[in-house]
Enzyme design. Structure first.
Site, PDB file in Angstrom:
ATOM      1  CG  HIS A   1      27.564  22.489 -31.458  1.00 61.53           C
ATOM      2  ND1 HIS A   1      28.393  23.543 -31.149  1.00 61.53           N
ATOM      3  CD2 HIS A   1      26.851  22.887 -32.545  1.00 61.53           C
ATOM      4  CE1 HIS A   1      28.193  24.525 -32.009  1.00 61.53           C
ATOM      5  NE2 HIS A   1      27.253  24.158 -32.857  1.00 61.53           N
TER       6      HIS A   1
ATOM      7  CB  SER B   1      28.110  24.494 -28.137  1.00 62.39           C
ATOM      8  OG  SER B   1      29.086  23.512 -28.362  1.00 62.39           O
ATOM      9  CB  THR B   2      30.465  23.586 -24.006  1.00 55.88           C
ATOM     10  OG1 THR B   2      31.247  23.213 -25.138  1.00 55.88           O
ATOM     11  CG2 THR B   2      31.025  22.925 -22.762  1.00 55.88           C
TER      12      THR B   2
ATOM     13  CG  ASP C   1      27.395  27.373 -34.763  1.00 52.81           C
ATOM     14  OD1 ASP C   1      27.186  28.027 -35.808  1.00 52.81           O
ATOM     15  OD2 ASP C   1      26.887  26.253 -34.555  1.00 52.81           O
TER      16      ASP C   1
ATOM     17  CG  MET D   1      34.713  26.641 -26.925  1.00 55.75           C
ATOM     18  SD  MET D   1      35.369  27.659 -25.603  1.00 55.75           S
ATOM     19  CE  MET D   1      37.036  27.925 -26.186  1.00 55.75           C
TER      20      MET D   1
END
Length: 354
Positions: A195, A168-169, A291, A288
């Protein structure tokens, strides 16, 4: 606790006010100043030392990309970019992330809709996450030692292997360091959940493909998986892998988001678990939240021989997702980013596939 001090850089006076109002609606954030272009912003960063900067990509005098490069060189600070929802905007955003931006949010074509609750929550959350990122004069190098955890995995080796990656991030930058280091004869397909909104995943795939020895593409519903190809889940679609005869195929769905995510790493990992007579490797990179951790549990429950790799805290931009995966006690290896490719190749060699 001291509020997060934010500088807002945008050439539009209207957007400067909108973003400021959105941010200060949260008591954890203080907007200490605004700037009308990159040059003005750079001066104010040096003078005011904000905790986080939000910055538009397209600006006169000094655009966001040029300003970002100067910021990272002269006065590193976490930057969240604001991007348009266009192909050019997506390409510029990925360029910004490769130059050190922590994250981005998209500006709708109708700027008046910026002030809706969902967009306000998004920019507040991204600024708060960015404030926790430790910056250095140059992008953090992938260094440190790997750790093999005392997770016993009885491996039954098969002819086929599949690699699944969740991030993600900070993920686009991590993937940009990982995927181009894989050899062209990498003997497994790779499925990636990053993401990102629709449109941006296509630009990410194209960018990685231009840098890599393997083929990288945005996944298409129903396509058959091939070794040496990485498939990135399109924004706003869950991606699963299914067996079709002796082959593996991609399934894309628009089912409800899982824990706020579509695509979801949990969905991808859980789908891979029940595949029979296939070696499975799950990789959790920077991001973050958590997930991937539930999906990893399901994957290991379906197939205890699954090998799990988590990026180490030393190199992760945000250690949320890898940390949550490690807490499940199903991770076999904690590895700094620059050692993930070598670890994957070693695991494939163990299967006799490389």
């Amino acid at each position: 606790m001291n509020p997060i001090r934010v500088l807002v850089i945008d050439d539009s006076a209207f957007m400067r006010k909108v973003i400021k109002d959105m941010l200060v609606s949260d008591q954890r954030i203080e907007v200490i100043a605004t700037a009308r272009n990159g040059e003005d912003g750079l001066k104010k960063i040096k003078r005011l030392s904000p905790d986080v900067v939000t910055m538009d990509i397209h600006m006169p005098v000094m655009d966001g990309i040029t300003a970002l490069q100067s910021i990272m060189q002269d006065c590193p600070v976490p930057v969240v970019m604001l991007s348009s929802e266009t192909a050019e905007g997506a390409e510029k955003t990925l360029q910004a992330i490769s130059h050190g931006a922590v994250d981005f949010i998209t500006k709708p074509s109708n700027y008046l809709s910026m002030e809706n609750g969902e967009k306000t929550e998004e920019i507040i959350n991204k600024v708060i996450v960015a404030s926790a990122v430790t910056m250095s004069p140059s992008p953090k190098e992938s260094s440190g030692n790997s750790a093999d955890l005392p997770v016993t995995t009885e491996r039954q080796l098969f002819d086929k292997t599949i690699v699944t990656i969740g991030t993600s991030t900070g993920g686009p930058r991590a993937l940009q360091k990982l995927i181009p280091t894989l050899p062209g004869d990498f003997s497994a397909p790779i499925l990636i959940v990053q993401h990102m909104p629709p449109g941006f995943t296509k630009s990410l795939a194209d960018r990685l493909n231009s840098m890599s020895n393997i083929t990288v593409k945005e996944a298409v519903h129903g396509e058959i998986l091939h070794d040496g190809t990485a498939y990135i889940a399109p924004g706003d679609y869950h991606m699963r892998v299914n067996k079709v005869g002796t082959a593996l195929a991609i399934e894309l769905t628009e089912e409800a988001p899982v824990n706020g995510h579509r695509p979801s790493v949990d969905v991808l990992f859980a789908s891979a678990g029940p595949l029979e007579k296939i070696n499975k490797i799950a990789v959790i990179l920077t991001g973050m939240g958590s997930d991937g951790s539930n999906g990893l549990k399901q994957m290991k429950a379906s197939d205890p021989s699954t090998i799990a790799i988590a990026e180490s805290e030393k190199t992760a931009v945000i250690y949320g997702m890898p940390k949550a995966a490690v807490k499940t006690e199903r991770v076999n290896h904690i590895v700094p980013l620059n050692q993930v490719a070598d670890t994957l190749e070693k695991l494939l060699k163990d299967t006799g596939r490389m």
